[in-house]
Design an enzyme around this catalytic site. Sequence first.
Site, PDB file in Angstrom:
ATOM      1  N   HIS A 106       0.866  -1.120   0.068  1.00  0.00           N
ATOM      2  CA  HIS A 106       0.026  -0.192  -0.041  1.00  0.00           C
ATOM      3  C   HIS A 106       0.762   1.303   0.032  1.00  0.00           C
ATOM      4  O   HIS A 106       1.803   1.384   0.738  1.00  0.00           O
ATOM      5  CB  HIS A 106      -0.905  -0.042   1.150  1.00  0.00           C
ATOM      6  N   ASP A 142      -7.358  -2.205   4.083  1.00  0.00           N
ATOM      7  CA  ASP A 142      -5.882  -1.615   4.670  1.00  0.00           C
ATOM      8  C   ASP A 142      -5.704  -1.492   6.020  1.00  0.00           C
ATOM      9  O   ASP A 142      -5.296  -0.638   6.569  1.00  0.00           O
ATOM     10  CB  ASP A 142      -5.740  -0.255   3.918  1.00  0.00           C
ATOM     11  N   CYS A 695     -43.929  -6.633 -36.352  1.00  0.00           N
ATOM     12  CA  CYS A 695     -44.438  -5.687 -37.404  1.00  0.00           C
ATOM     13  C   CYS A 695     -44.662  -6.665 -38.483  1.00  0.00           C
ATOM     14  O   CYS A 695     -45.887  -6.166 -39.301  1.00  0.00           O
ATOM     15  CB  CYS A 695     -43.371  -4.991 -37.798  1.00  0.00           C
TER      16      CYS A 695
END
Length: 890
Positions: A106, A142, A695
């Site tokens: 870190h 952390d 359609c």
Amino acid sequence: MKIAVIGQSLFGQEVYCHLRKEGHEVVGVFTVPDKDGKADPLGLEAEKDGVPVFKFPRWRVKGQALPDVVAKYQALGAELNVLPFCSQFIPMEVINAPCHGSIIYHPSLLPRHRGASAINWTLIHGDKKGGFTIFWADDGLDTGDLLLQKECEILPDDTVSTLYNRFLFPEGIKGMVQAVRLIAEGKAPRLPQPEEGATYEGIQKKETAKINWEQSAEAIHNWIRGNDKVPGAWTEACGQKLTFFNSTLNTEGLVPEGEALPIPGAHQPGIVTKAGLILFGNDDRMDIPASRFFSGADSSVLELTEAELVMAETVRSAWKRILPSVLEVEDSTDFFKSGAASVDVVRLVEEVKELCDGLELENEDVYMATTFGDFIQLLVKKLRGDNKESECIIDYVEKAVNKLTLQMPHQLFIGGLFVDAEGAKTYETINPTDGSVICQVSLAQVSDVDKAVAAAKDAFENGLWGKISARDRGRLLYRLADLMEQHQEELATIEALDAGAVYTLALKTHVGMSIQTFRYFAGWCDKIQGSTIPINQARPNRNLTLTRKEPIGVCGIVIPWNYPLMMLSWKTAACLAAGNTVVIKPAQVTPLTALKFAELTLKAGIPKGVVNILPGSGSLVGQRLSDHPDVRKIGFTGSTEVGKHIMKSCALSNVKKVSLELGGKSPLIIFADCDLSKAVQMGMSSVFFNKGENCIAAGRLFIEDSIHDHFVQKVVEEVKRMKIGNPLDRDTNHGPQNHQAHLRKLIEYCQRGVEEGATLVCGGSQVPRPGFFFEPTVFTDVEDHMFIAKEESFGPIMIISRFADGDVDTVLSRANATEFGLASGVFTRDINKALYVSDKLGAGTVFVNTYNKTDVAAPFGGFKQSGFGKDLGEEALNEYLRVKTVTFEY
């Protein structure tokens, strides 16, 4: 030790290499999936060494570890997990699995600056000491026990890059190796993290990096360098967004002369000097030549740092080597006008990779920045991480559906960005299965249409889209099709959620045919060509006449709600293959697959502004597209009434080109000599396919007298076997109607049929359950004058009429007695009869002994008031092209 390395990036690669040099056995590497076809450096290095590499997109879902992922990890038998840099959430089943546990790097001195963007926040807070921590992983963020820390002094003008390159990267690699060595020797400490002094800050993003001027000069300086170069501190001035780099704190109090630059919110105006831009805090005692080099977010020219100037001269030398005929490479020197060919583009890209620390360029980058000055600007932007082509921020709506976690964009898509509508207006999109709200969707306004058209126009006239080759355009469309295929389950689930489409049908048709359409038209991109024409010579001279097929420009596409993604694809694929740019208005009730499609265009590398998508009302968005003077073509699928209005608007505005696929009342004639079993099967499909929201659905069946009763009996038996239910259930074959207003219309339609004397054999009512379900319905004894014989239901309603045995011409006359002409069908074993009937039927498509069999290569479109123009097939390209005639005399 046997080590599993879990992470990514060059940092992860270096840690991996050093651990192997130390003699450790890396039993597996777990890294991120390839992005845009490029593998992460860590994974690439491990693959070279024959180490197993795993690229899981995720390790857990809803907080639960994925069993198959955990099993693959456990099979490696790792004794220690090393996480040098990892952006994924790793489940505790993996963290705690090795006998030595897991260690993580870190980039801050924990417990200070827990969380993401730790280096940024170290600088933003003005810390005098920085460094990194290697700690034992636990289930917190952390918070694990400390193993090793190393610190360094933070220099006054450090940035994220300088701090990382000077200390955190090189010393961090050594620290990770040292930590593993301590573990192997049994000397690794576990020191609990103190909570005193602990801080946590979130990830820094561009939108949160705006400068707050109500603070001291030093605090502003720290904010700028803490965001340098990603995401980039910014402010608004002179009507544009300015992003700042390379801030230097000036405590001498001497203000050089220069031009004042008003900055909203600042304590006093900035001063533009030769040295850069001077900024002031609210303490009146310090000033900042902040952003000695600063850039406008749109058009400002970047001024280069000393290091960047050195880089520019190195690249200039590369240009000289590639362009030997050019005596001096100046900023205005054009790469191609100086004699460069396509092979030189590849060479330049490779030279830049070597000269600029592996910077990856695309060939298209060179075509977009052809002069040396522009090319250097492009390189600097990419190196600073402030390139406009950076990843788009998407505010997803997430839903766990169909064993998937759907991530659905819900904002307008304009110029390559997902943005709110003008005034932040939104509306609810509804799940037809239960009537619940799926999410809020941005509701486009007229001003949003203007912005989207402007973005599309700029992309067409000035952007990369018009500069790349047709073959490269096809490559991008192929890539888009591949991404649609990779996301097909997600797209099909969204179609089921937003449109009520049966999931299995959505996979095959709604999404499957969409993918096929883009692949088909991708293949056409480099085959669009004109011709040479012999004309009378202007004797004694000679003439040469040729034609060019060119894109039209900005196209507007308005799509219906029955096949949201497929109708978008039918029109958009041809439009883009022809080289146009587009503004798409999806149906207001079914916007979500169109917005997901927008996200995929970004991932495919379609340049920004080429595709724009505006959910909203037809009366507002569709009308503005029809009226807009910069839109040169409208493609519309919908009702005949609206189609007529669009056609009128296109004529009155700027005589736009227009293609219309409108209403239908398609006849299906079934003769007694047919294969009855197949006729029943196909007759069912002709009406009930996609809940009748089709359609080309057979709006009226004409059954020959001698088989009429038997046919009706068989149809009713089949209807009773139909499973009505949740469209996501795999055994469902009839889902909900698309929206509530349509459901009400179907109920009224059936009521009118009964009132006029038709026989309601089955169905005709809403299904008594939540949602918008309607029973499959069969009417018989329908006479030609009745409303239901003449008008389209657009729902699961079979309209059956008799005709006398052998009376072919009369039934043909009745079948053609309509103003619609979209599709038709005939069932007979008599080939002569089949040919005769297909010749006489007045419809754009005739099916013989089949129905609903459309294909991406076969043109599709109607006659009469069913519209004009074609989707699909080569003919569809002509809808989005214009022909230019060029005549030479020599």
